[in-house]
Design an enzyme around this catalytic site. Structure first.
Site, mmCIF file in Angstrom:
data_model
loop_
_atom_site.group_PDB
_atom_site.id
_atom_site.type_symbol
_atom_site.label_atom_id
_atom_site.label_comp_id
_atom_site.label_asym_id
_atom_site.label_seq_id
_atom_site.Cartn_x
_atom_site.Cartn_y
_atom_site.Cartn_z
ATOM 1 N N LYS A 277 73.733 25.033 38.361
ATOM 2 C CA LYS A 277 72.735 24.857 39.420
ATOM 3 C C LYS A 277 73.279 25.426 40.730
ATOM 4 O O LYS A 277 74.487 25.323 40.974
ATOM 5 C CB LYS A 277 72.482 23.351 39.653
ATOM 6 N N ARG A 351 66.494 16.939 27.499
ATOM 7 C CA ARG A 351 65.674 16.913 26.275
ATOM 8 C C ARG A 351 66.541 16.995 25.026
ATOM 9 O O ARG A 351 66.176 16.472 23.981
ATOM 10 C CB ARG A 351 64.608 18.021 26.347
#
Ligand code: BES
Ligand code: ZN
Ligand code: ZN
Length: 499
Positions: A277, A351
Site C-alpha cells: 500500500k 477474502r
C-alpha cells in the site's frame, strides 16, 4: 468509565452539584424556570438555542456551594427520519460525557428528557441511553505517559416514577453490551507492534478463562496446513508472527437449538503485502483485525447474557507483510474446500483468509447462519462513508432483520447488491476465482462479497463490510476518534432477539 444508576424522580435533587439537561430547538424551559431564575435570558445571553453541538454551563450559588447547570443542544428532533433524531440525541449524550471529562466530574445527574420519545418502548430507549453513555466513556490512554488517571464518573439518570421499565435488566444488559464494545475497542486500538496474532489469541484465552460458558480452541500453522487452509497460510507467510486461528464455542442450555457462526477478518496489520500500500493508505491498517475482535467481544457478551442459541466464533489471525517468504501476485491458492483462487493482488487478502474460515465453519459446525464481519474494502468506504456498514446477503429475510435491529440500536447497516451478475467480475483464466475484481466492473465492495459468497455452500449468509465504520469516524461524539466497536450492539441484539 461511566457508571450508571437510576433516580426515580421528576426533577433534579436539590443537593446535586452537576445537573445536565438536553434541550432541542423548541426549548421547553417552563419546568426549569423554577430551578434556575431567569433561565431563558441566561441561555439567550450565551446564544444557546438548542442547536446540535451547542453546550452551555450556568452557575448558581447556593448557601454552601456552587451548582453547575449544563445544557446540551440536540437540534431539531422533528426530522423526517427517526434515525436522525436518535443520532442527534445519542450525540447529545456523547456531549454530556465530554463535558463531564472536561470538568473532571465524578458525579452528575442527567435528565434524559424522555418526553422527546413518548412513543418509544421505555426499556429499549433506556437501554440505548445507558449503552451510549458507557460507550462515550471509553478512552484509549494506554501509551500516554502523562495521561490523567482513568476518568470515572457516576451518572444518575432521572426517570419519573410513572415510567414503567425493568430497571435491573436495563442496567445489566446495557453494561454487558457496552463493556463488550469497549473491550473490543481497547484491543482494536492496540498498535500492531503489540497486537500481533499471538497477542490477540491470548486475549481470546483470557476471555475463555473469564466466561465458563465459552470453549476456546486455538491452532497455528501446522494444523492449518493439515486442514488445507492455504488462503489463510498464504496471507500470513510474509510475517515473522505465526498465524493463529481461534475457535470459540458457546453452547446454549437447550441442546436442540440451531447454530450461528460469526467469522471475523483478523489481519493484525495490512501493509498490502508485496502489492504494498502507499503510506497514506497504510496508516490505520492496525484496525484491519476489527472484524475478528468484534467476534471475540460478541461471544463474551452472549455468554454473559446466556443467549438461547449455539454460537461459534471464528477468528483467522494473520499479519499481511511483504518479505522473502510472502505470497505473491500470480500465485494460485487451493482453499480448504478445494476451490482455487488466483492472487491478482496481495492486498485483497481479507477474502482469502475468510474463505478458509467460512469453509471451516461449514465443515465442522454446519451452521444455519454465517455472519462474517470484515474491514474488507476501501470501495465500501467510497460507497457508504462512515456511518453505515455495508451489508450483503444470500438470504433476504436475514438482512431485513439485521437492518431493523441496526436501526433500533444505532449500529446501522445498508444493503448493497449481491446478485450473480457481479460474479463475472472475479473470473480467472487459470483458477476457479480471482481475488480481485476486474476494473471495468467497478463496485469493489460487491465483487469482494461475491468472492466470499462462492465459499458458502449451505448456510444463510450475511457479509458485513465494516471498512468505513470500524474506527476514526469524523463526527459522532459518543464513539470518539478511535475504534468504534461496530457490530457489537447490532449482532449481540440480533443473537439475543432472533432465537
Ligand atoms: N484492509 C483493506 C480494506 C480497507 C481499506 C479497510 C480502507 C479500511 C479502510 C483491504 O484488505 C484492501 O486493501 N482491499 C483492497 C482490495 C483491492 C486490492 C481489490 C482495497 O480496498 O483497495
Ligand atoms: Zn489489503
Ligand atoms: Zn485488509
Amino acid at each position: 468509565m461511566i457508571k450508571i444508576n437510576f433516580k426515580r424522580a421528576n426533577s433534579f435533587s436539590a443537593n446535586s452539584e452537576n445537573k445536565f439537561y438536553l434541550l432541542d430547538k423548541k426549548m421547553n424551559l417552563a419546568e426549569l424556570e423554577n430551578l434556575y431564575d431567569g433561565l431563558a435570558e441566561c441561555l439567550q445571553a450565551h446564544k444557546f438555542s438548542g442547536e446540535a453541538g451547542q453546550a452551555c454551563l450556568l452557575l448558581k450559588k447556593t448557601a454552601d456551594k456552587i451548582q453547575k447547570f449544563f445544557f446540551v443542544g440536540i437540534g431539531s428532533l422533528e426530522k423526517d427520519s427517526s434515525l436522525d433524531a436518535m443520532d442527534a440525541y445519542r450525540n447529545g449524550l456523547g456531549e454530556v460525557v465530554s463535558l463531564a471529562k472536561k470538568h473532571a466530574l465524578s458525579q452528575l445527574e442527567l435528565d434524559p428528557c424522555l418526553n422527546f420519545f413518548a412513543e418509544k418502548n421505555a426499556d429499549e430507549l433506556l437501554q440505548d441511553i445507558c449503552t451510549t453513555l458507557q460507550l462515550a466513556g471509553y478512552e484509549f490512554n494506554t501509551f500516554k505517559k502523562d495521561a490523567k488517571k482513568d476518568f470515572s464518573c457516576t451518572v444518575s439518570l432521572l426517570v419519573s416514577e410513572k415510567v414503567n421499565f425493568d430497571e435491573s435488566k436495563v442496567l445489566f444488559e446495557a453494561k454487558i453490551i457496552a463493556d463488550a464494545a469497549n473491550f473490543v475497542r481497547s484491543i482494536a486500538d492496540m498498535p500492531p507492534n503489540v497486537a500481533h496474532p499471538e497477542y490477540v489469541a491470548q486475549k481470546a484465552r483470557e476471555v475463555g478463562n473469564e466466561c465458563p460458558d465459552l470453549q476456546i480452541n486455538i491452532f497455528g500453522q501446522a494444523k492449518a496446513e493439515e486442514l488445507g487452509m492455504e488462503g489463510f497460510l498464504a496471507v500470513g507467510s510474509g510475517s515473522k508472527h505465526e498465524v493463529k486461528f481461534v475457535e470459540i464455542k458457546y453452547q446454549a442450555k437447550n441442546p436442540t437449538t440451531r447454530t450461528i457462526a460469526l467469522v471475523g477478518k483478523g489481519v493484525t496489520f495490512d501493509s498490502g503485502g508485496i502489492s504494498l500500500k502507499p503510506s497514506h493508505a497504510m496508516s490505520g491498517m492496525k484496525y484491519d483485525m476489527c472484524g475478528a475482535i468484534s467476534v471475540l467481544g460478541i461471544m463474551k457478551a452472549i455468554s454473559q447474557l446466556k443467549a438461547n442459541v449455539n454460537v461459534v466464533g471464528l477468528m483467522p489471525l494473520v499479519e499481511n507483510m511483504p518479505g522473502g517468504d510472502c505470497y505473491r501476485q500470480d500465485d494460485i491458492i487451493t482453499h480448504m474446500n478445494g476451490l482455487t483462487s488466483e492472487v491478482q493482488n496481495t492486498d485483497a487478502e481479507g477474502r482469502l483468509i475468510l474463505a478458509d474460515a467460512i469453509c471451516y465453519a461449514e465443515k465442522f459446525h454446519s451452521p444455519e447462519i454465517i455472519i462474517d464481519i470484515a474491514t474488507l474494502t476501501g470501495a465500501c468506504v467510497v460507497a457508504l462513508g462512515h456511518f453505515f456498514t455495508g451489508m450483503f446477503t444470500n438470504h433476504q429475510p436475514l438482512a431485513d432483520s439485521l437492518k431493523k435491529i441496526g436501526d433500533k440500536v444505532g449500529d446501522y447497516v445498508w444493503q448493497l447488491p449481491c446478485t450473480e451478475i457481479y460474479a463475472q467480475g472475479i473470473t480467472s483464466n487459470v483458477a476457479d476465482v480471482a481475488n480481485c475484481g476486474k476494473s471495468n466492473f467497478g463496485g469493489g465492495a460487491i465483487t469482494a462479497a461475491m468472492f466470499l459468497k462462492k465459499f458458502v455452500s449451505k448456510a444463510k449468509w450475511v457479509h458485513l463490510d465494516i471498512a468505513g465504520t470500524e474506527a476514526e469516524l469524523p463526527v459522532k461524539s459518543y464513539l470518539g476518534k478511535t475504534a468504534t466497536g461496530v457490530t457489537v450492539r447490532l449482532l449481540t441484539k440480533f443473537i439475543q432477539e432472533s432465537f
